[in-house]
Design an enzyme around this catalytic site. Structure first.
Site, mmCIF file in Angstrom:
data_model
loop_
_atom_site.group_PDB
_atom_site.id
_atom_site.type_symbol
_atom_site.label_atom_id
_atom_site.label_comp_id
_atom_site.label_asym_id
_atom_site.label_seq_id
_atom_site.Cartn_x
_atom_site.Cartn_y
_atom_site.Cartn_z
ATOM 1 N N HIS A 217 8.752 -28.932 -0.957
ATOM 2 C CA HIS A 217 7.370 -28.966 -1.298
ATOM 3 C C HIS A 217 6.395 -28.043 -0.532
ATOM 4 C CE1 HIS A 217 7.905 -31.054 2.540
ATOM 5 N NE2 HIS A 217 6.471 -31.206 2.846
ATOM 6 N N ASP A 218 6.634 -27.632 0.599
ATOM 7 C CA ASP A 218 5.856 -26.692 1.207
ATOM 8 C C ASP A 218 6.382 -25.229 1.467
ATOM 9 O OD1 ASP A 218 3.707 -28.320 2.120
ATOM 10 O OD2 ASP A 218 4.405 -29.060 3.680
ATOM 11 N N LYS A 221 3.884 -22.191 2.074
ATOM 12 C CA LYS A 221 3.490 -21.959 3.522
ATOM 13 C C LYS A 221 3.962 -20.688 4.106
ATOM 14 C CE LYS A 221 2.063 -26.454 5.040
ATOM 15 N NZ LYS A 221 2.368 -27.585 6.106
ATOM 16 N N HIS A 246 -1.030 -22.519 -0.553
ATOM 17 C CA HIS A 246 0.286 -22.747 -0.483
ATOM 18 C C HIS A 246 0.994 -23.541 -1.781
ATOM 19 C CE1 HIS A 246 -0.452 -26.683 1.111
ATOM 20 N NE2 HIS A 246 0.793 -27.029 0.879
ATOM 21 N N HIS A 276 2.221 -31.630 -4.894
ATOM 22 C CA HIS A 276 2.230 -32.662 -4.207
ATOM 23 C C HIS A 276 0.882 -33.030 -3.420
ATOM 24 C CE1 HIS A 276 2.834 -29.091 -1.542
ATOM 25 N NE2 HIS A 276 2.664 -29.934 -0.507
ATOM 26 N N HIS A 277 0.133 -31.594 -3.517
ATOM 27 C CA HIS A 277 -1.672 -32.145 -3.154
ATOM 28 C C HIS A 277 -2.505 -32.706 -4.052
ATOM 29 C CE1 HIS A 277 -0.983 -31.141 0.971
ATOM 30 N NE2 HIS A 277 -0.297 -30.038 0.975
ATOM 31 N N ASP A 305 4.414 -37.113 2.515
ATOM 32 C CA ASP A 305 3.861 -36.131 3.480
ATOM 33 C C ASP A 305 2.789 -36.422 4.074
ATOM 34 O OD1 ASP A 305 4.142 -33.328 4.313
ATOM 35 O OD2 ASP A 305 2.466 -32.701 2.603
#
Length: 368
Positions: A217-218, A221, A246, A276-277, A305
């Site tokens: 998911h990240d 970054k 990101h 996911h944000h 998260d």
């Protein structure tokens, strides 16, 4: 009457006939090519068939017999699925069209009329047996190849999973995290999919793929400068805008890894990395999706998260205890989530707590 049998070898011919002379004649025709097993009626024939089913390559079956006739034997073999792998030849003086039709409908390979002509019956029976043997060899070869392909595919999947986990963990280390974060996101996602209604309709394979995708998911970054990614204090509005990139960057990065496209997790990973944000009220980023426009898996990873971030120590904060973290989520202090998702989350949150080793959450750490 019967030669010594060798278990596991398809080289035995079963002759089922109530007339000894007929059995002797058929045995004489085939004795140089096959081992011979005889039965005097249908019931004895079935018993010997069951006892030596892994050795019998064909059955020569009379129709009219005492105790159990040949048609009953065919029906029993049909019920047990034996006719699909053991060819049966009806060798009979019975010339009823109805009997012949029924025999063929049941799955008999051929009907040979008595009195038999040795070279004719030998050729007809032998050809079919060889055909069945060739089919069995082919089936075995295909099964072996499938097994090898499956083994290689599993090896590739394990390798891909290892690379995915290594990349995701490396990003967490770059963020000054322990690397446990991605594993917990995987586990929380799996618990939510397996233990709540939000996983209904998904196969176990799909659940595994989504859970694996969650750890990426990240991944975006990696494009964020260290000064922003590891800043111990609150980000400025300008820095936060950079940090927000990101999500889209992660999706674009995954799309540029051709090897990942063969993974069942690929589509889920791209969706989760990008969304996911997003927030249930439409105030998330990068696309401002609202409500059910956000996939279930992206919603679950978003909640996982936030929960993990709250109960874990970060460079910019200490950990909250579990009760405080849950209340902050319910109060909307960490964004707006699907109310039904929150309801399901509460039913398994106690189980999710077990993922955290003693001292990992805020009970033994200084809260904010």
């Amino acid at each position: 009457m019967t030669e010594e049998l060798h278990p596991g070898r398809l080289d035995t011919l079963l002759i089922v006939d109530d007339t000894e002379l007929n059995r002797a004649l058929l045995a004489e025709i085939f004795k140089k090519t096959y081992r011979i097993l005889e039965a005097e009626d249908g019931r004895e024939g079935l018993e010997k068939l069951q006892a030596h089913r892994d050795e019998i390559c064909a059955v020569l079956l009379d129709v009219i017999m005492p105790v159990m006739d040949g048609m009953e034997v065919l029906h029993r073999m049909k019920e047990q699925g034996l006719l699909a792998r053991i060819p049966v030849f009806l060798i009979t003086a019975e010339d009823s069209a109805a009997v012949v039709r029924e025999a063929y409908e049941l799955g008999v390979m051929d009907v040979i009329n008595k009195p038999v002509i040795p070279y004719v019956v030998s050729r007809r029976v032998g050809s079919v047996i060889e055909l069945f043997r060739a089919r069995e060899r082919l089936d075995h070869m295909v099964a072996t190849q499938r097994s090898e392909i499956r083994r290689q595919a599993n090896k590739i999947m394990d390798l891909n999973r290892g690379l995915i986990e290594a990349l995701s963990t490396a990003i967490e280390f770059r963020s000054c995290e322990s690397g446990d974060h991605v594993q917990r996101i995987h586990d929380i996602t799996k618990i939510m999919l397996e233990r709540t209604r939000f996983g209904e309709g998904l196969t176990p394979e799909e659940v595994d793929s989504i859970s694996l995708a969650a750890i990426m998911h990240d991944v975006g970054k990696i494009s964020i400068p260290d000064a922003i990614l590891n800043k111990p204090g609150r980000l400025t509005p300008e820095e936060f805008e950079v940090m927000k990139t990101h999500a889209a960057q992660g999706c674009q990065m995954l799309e540029r890894i051709p090897q990942l496209r063969d993974s069942e997790a690929y589509d889920y990973a791209c969706d989760i990395a990008r969304h996911h944000h997003e927030r249930w009220d439409g105030r998330g980023y990068p696309d401002g999706l609202k409500g059910d426009e956000i996939s279930i898996w992206a919603q679950i990873v978003s909640l996982a998260d936030v929960y993990d971030a709250l109960v874990s120590k970060r460079v910019y904060k200490s950990a909250f205890d579990f009760e405080t973290a849950v209340q902050m989520i319910l109060d909307g202090k960490c964004g707006v989530f699907n109310p039904a998702l929150l309801e399901s989350f509460l039913t398994v949150e106690g189980e999710i707590r077990k993922l955290y080793a003693p001292g990992a959450a805020g009970e033994t750490q200084e809260g904010i």
